[in-house]
Design an enzyme around this catalytic site. Structure first.
Site, short mmCIF file in Angstrom:
data_model
loop_
_atom_site.label_atom_id
_atom_site.label_comp_id
_atom_site.label_asym_id
_atom_site.label_seq_id
_atom_site.Cartn_x
_atom_site.Cartn_y
_atom_site.Cartn_z
N ARG B 337 -34.28 -22.62 -28.59
CA ARG B 337 -33.12 -22.08 -28.63
C ARG B 337 -32.09 -22.22 -29.95
NH1 ARG B 337 -31.14 -23.51 -22.34
NH2 ARG B 337 -32.78 -22.25 -21.48
N GLU B 432 -25.19 -33.04 -16.48
CA GLU B 432 -24.58 -32.31 -17.73
C GLU B 432 -23.29 -33.07 -18.10
OE1 GLU B 432 -23.70 -28.02 -17.73
OE2 GLU B 432 -23.09 -28.08 -19.86
#
Lengths: 263, 644
Positions: B337, B432
């Site tokens: 990414r 996260e």
């Protein structure tokens, strides 16, 4: 870059809380771009209300990409507005005409009491899931995933039922405020899969019982729920649920599996 | 304070199993004497709450949404990795570990990442057993696809809604425990502070979002599973409600915040169209399996496209630059990414971007449609294409999609050791919200993996070790720390409610986002970051003078909720800028213009920066103190990442 020149009149349901009666108020929405989502249009209205010292319109929303199921607006008489198979956050202002009057209400159903303005309490849905919308398996100690072979068509069908986002549009669309499309989607998903078999009939009974207890109405086969479902859950789910439910009621427990899985 | 990561000694492959054996156990009969608080009910929170309740602990779970099923994990699209090697294409736990460490630009812990890869195989088994309808092949076996940064096919998926299906699986496990009475679920409830008694986390302070009631909850341990803080950028792929408040308030009570500047920029989002926009929508990375990324070769052509004088389909093959395939032939469109994002930005910087704003490149499916037929493409990506049509009013079956990078996932978060415990004993952080497993960059399909690994397969073991140490004595809610923390929370709310200025909280949020994206986004310089520091300080002062917060506490008050979150984002923004300024190297998606290779690729500085930056709160408006956890690499050799 913005082509923000739409002007609209909004008739919005305002209700301070569950105890206070509500009523419609009229607002102007100006400098609206056709590229805005419906919720972004409300954001713009709320910004101007806030600056003017008025209380912003309260509505539920979160992911704004059509999947969390939190948005719950009844727009011009239809859940999630005029377009098929989308949530309110995916509805864009290009679906409306400049100068149009738009009526915005919360879901209307006795088991979904209004909390404030356009937000309703949908915890009844959670309680139905808690009554049996699961496979009883503890973490760890499960077989290898590929030991359970599942035909692609079955996996795809189960997936189609599993896409329900629990928004409640089906209830809002139904004249009986029936939750059958929602309940049947989970019953069908788990009932189709081999892992879901052991609790299949018990699940249908416990979930239906809870649904009734919450005060949702019965299915009239009108199909409004299917027509308004943002995830296109079909009425065949309700047929599957009825099948499992009545099988469980009509036969003795040990016979149920034979009837279903025998000849 | 020395940061002890507590990564077990010994060979990589044995660390976790050895550690599990060495951890203390809680007697089954004693488990019911412990209360555990779980904040957040996404993949990490729901899986942790369910698993701990199954073990016999009493769990209190909290979420700010109306139902745990709305957590933002639900929006993840593409898939979840597992080193199953069902494809026989050479995958293994070690290869998944290696790809993840390398993909994270060698800024993650070896031990944690290896454990993540190890757990990945169990996650798939667990989810299938719960009835998660993963994609299947005609033979009934599970299907896979490949994702950026990997050359094997190891990503399991459920159409473009994998996050939804995994979350609903965890939600159902949670529901079962709620039904059993082992989990008490608090919805529409926001955690506003953690209560620390004698150095240990023993409770939280919450606000009931329906009534404004400020409540105190006690627990033998507190687990924060509250997701990422990407909304500090205002525009991001996060849900509107995603915020940093719980983690930030815990930070101010003593939990170190690690690598705050590590933000993943996702390369395939629908580009920004106007200032009204409230969020950005991601197009799954899986689209890069079949979509080809390109920009026009010349600035002139790009200009004509921007003005609408040409359509993408008018551009001849030889006038297109398939820049990822050209520069990275081995990985092509499936580069990680950060690489894909940086290259798209380069196109825009060279004025070869498309769309009205010029901040977009094409993701073209024409070849795939020619090769596979429209029906096959529709079957694979139909829902994503539909979403694109809804938002842009353009048909990607006829014209290529326009995409541009956007803020997606944060790899920074509260510092945790191998047991997922923060620097406050008894306070844990999962998914996260912690910093631990991804390093400077997150490869595709690894977020879902970490949330579930932490929740199903790490915390049920590691938490017991702590609980056995403190013993099952009830927590005393009459300790003055509870009353004091509650008072502090009420004072903070009153301070916010007293703001009757002339600028809305949303405007402050938008301004903060601009500063963060401009100076602490995909490309950074010392100069820009220094400037940003000043700008945020000004913004903060202005916020506490001129913001408007309407309404009162004793009611549903979205303005108050938002104000509290934005105030915390502003403080976090300051720390992110400090962290980025300190890290004078390029790594992952964090490109310091001062640090690049002659070819313009990100250049790490392992000699000076192979550490975790763990920041310690030193008091209001004081500079935070930097603590370093040196990263030790015993199994992989740190090399320049290359995908060529």
């Amino acid at each position: 870059m913005d082509n923000a020149n739409m002007k609209l009149t909004l008739k919005v349901w305002r209700q301070k809380n569950a105890q206070t009666p509500g009523k419609f108020e009229t607002y102007k929405a100006e400098a609206i771009s056709p590229d805005m989502s419906f919720l972004e249009m409300l954001d713009v209205v709320n910004e101007s209300l806030t600056v003017a010292g008025q209380e912003p319109i309260h509505f539920d929303h979160d992911c704004r990409e059509g999947i969390c199921g939190m948005c719950s607006l009844y727009i011009n008489g239809r859940p999630h507005g005029p377009k098929r198979a989308i949530t309110t956050c995916q509805l864009h202002m290009r679906s409306f005409e400049d100068g149009q009057t738009i009526t915005i209400e919360p879901w209307r159903a006795a088991p979904f009491p209004v909390l404030k303005d356009l937000a309703v309490d949908r915890s009844a849905f959670d309680r139905i899931q808690q009554a049996g919308g699961y496979i009883s398996v503890n973490t760890g100690g499960v077989p290898d995933a590929n030991e359970i072979a599942i035909p692609k068509v079955i996996a795809d069908e189960a997936f189609n039922s599993a896409t329900c986002i629990g928004c409640g549009a089906c209830v809002a669309a139904c004249k009986n405020a029936s939750a059958m499309l929602f309940v049947s989607a989970k019953i069908t998903q788990l009932g189709l899969l081999p892992q879901g078999q052991p609790e299949r009939y018990r699940r249908a009974q416990t979930m239906v019982a809870q649904m009734d207890e919450e005060g949702f109405g019965n299915c009239t086969n009108t199909g409004a729920c299917e027509a308004e479902c943002p995830k296109e859950i079909t009425l065949t789910n309700i047929a599957t649920m009825n099948n499992d439910y009545f099988s469980a009621k009509l036969f003795r427990q040990e016979e149920v599996h034979e009837v279903q899985h025998g000849e | 304070m020395t940061l002890d990561a507590k990564v077990p000694e010994g060979p990589l492959a044995d660390k976790w199993s050895k550690h599990k054996f060495n951890l203390k156990l809680v007697n089954p009969a004693n488990k019911r004497k412990y209360d555990i608080i779980v904040v957040g009910t996404g993949l990490a929170g729901a899986s942790a709450a369910a698993s701990l309740a199954e073990l016999g602990y009493n769990v209190k779970a909290f979420c700010f949404q109306d139902s745990p099923r709305r957590a933002h994990s639900i929006a993840a699209q593409g898939g979840i990795n597992a080193a199953k090697n069902y494809r026989n294409d050479g995958d293994s736990v070690y290869r998944l570990f290696y790809d993840t460490i390398k993909g994270g630009d060698y800024r993650a812990r070896e031990g944690n990442v290896y454990r993540l890869a190890e757990n990945s195989v169990h996650i798939i088994d667990q989810c299938v057993a719960q009835g998660v309808p993963f994609a299947r092949e005609y033979g009934g076996m599970l299907d896979n696809r490949s994702f950026g940064g990997a050359q094997v096919s190891r990503t399991f998926y459920a159409r473009g809604q994998t996050g939804q299906q995994l979350l609903l699986g965890a939600y159902s496990a949670l529901n079962r425990q709620i039904h059993e009475g082992k989990v008490k679920m608090y919805t529409r409830t926001e955690m506003l502070d953690v209560v620390v008694v004698d150095g240990k986390a023993q409770g939280i302070i919450t606000r009931n979002l329906k009534t404004g009631e400020i409540d105190t909850h006690t627990g033998h341990a507190v687990l924060l599973c509250t997701g990422g803080y990407g909304n500090v950028f205002y525009l991001s792929t996060n849900a509107i409600g995603s915020n940093v408040t719980a983690a930030w308030r815990a930070h101010k009570r003593g939990a170190y915040f690690a690598n705050p500047c590590y933000t993943q920029i996702h390369p395939t989002c629908i580009p920004v169209t106007g200032t009204h926009q409230s969020k950005l929508t991601l197009m799954s990375e899986s689209l890069r399996n079949d979509g080809r990324v390109w920009a026009p070769k010349t600035v002139e052509t790009a200009e004509k496209l921007r003005k609408g004088q040409l359509k993408a389909s008018d551009i001849k093959e030889e006038d297109r630059d398939y820049f990822l395939e050209r520069k990275y032939p081995a990985f092509g469109n499936l580069v990680p990414r950060d690489v894909a994002s940086r290259n798209a930005k380069e196109m825009a910087d060279e004025h070869r971007g498309v769309g009205a704003s010029g901040f977009a490149v094409f993701l073209d499916f024409a070849d795939a449609i020619k090769r596979l037929g429209e029906e096959t493409v529709r079957a694979k990506y139909g829902n994503l294409f539909d979403m694109y049509i809804q938002i842009t009013d353009e048909n990607p079956y006829k014209q290529p999609m326009r995409i541009y990078p956007a803020v997606h996932y944060t790899m920074g978060g509260l510092w945790v050791d191998y047991n997922l415990q923060t620097t406050i004993p008894g306070l844990y952080c999962l998914g996260e919200a912690n910093f631990s497993d991804h390093g400077a960059n997150r490869l595709g399909a690894s977020a879902l993996m970490q949330g579930l690994s932490d929740g199903y397969f790490v915390i049920p073991y590691t938490l017991g070790d702590y609980l056995a140490t403190i013993g099952p004595k009830p927590i005393d809610a009459s300790h003055p720390a509870f009353a004091k923390t509650k008072e502090d929370t009420i004072a903070h709310i009153n301070k916010l409610l007293a703001l009757k200025g002339n600028k809305t909280v949303v405007e402050y949020h938008r301004e903060l986002g601009h500063i963060m994206w401009e100076y602490c986004g995909m490309a950074r310089t010392a100069e820009g970051l220094t400037k940003a520091k000043g700008m945020i300080a000004e913004l903060k002062a202005d916020f506490w003078k001129n913001a408007i917060v309407t309404g009162e506490n004793e009611e549903i008050n979205a303005a108050l909720e938002r104000a509290g979150r934005v105030a915390d984002f502003i403080e976090l923004g300051e720390l992110m800028v400090d962290d980025a300024l300190m890290r004078a190297e390029s790594c992952g998606g964090h490109f310091r213009l001062e640090s690049q290779t002659p070819e313009g690729e990100a250049l790490r500085d392992d000699e000076n920066f192979a550490f975790v930056a763990a920041w310690e709160f030193m008091g209001e408006n004081q500079p935070e103190r930097l603590n370093k956890e040196e990263l030790v690499f015993e199994n992989v050799k740190l090399t320049q990442r290359s995908y060529k």
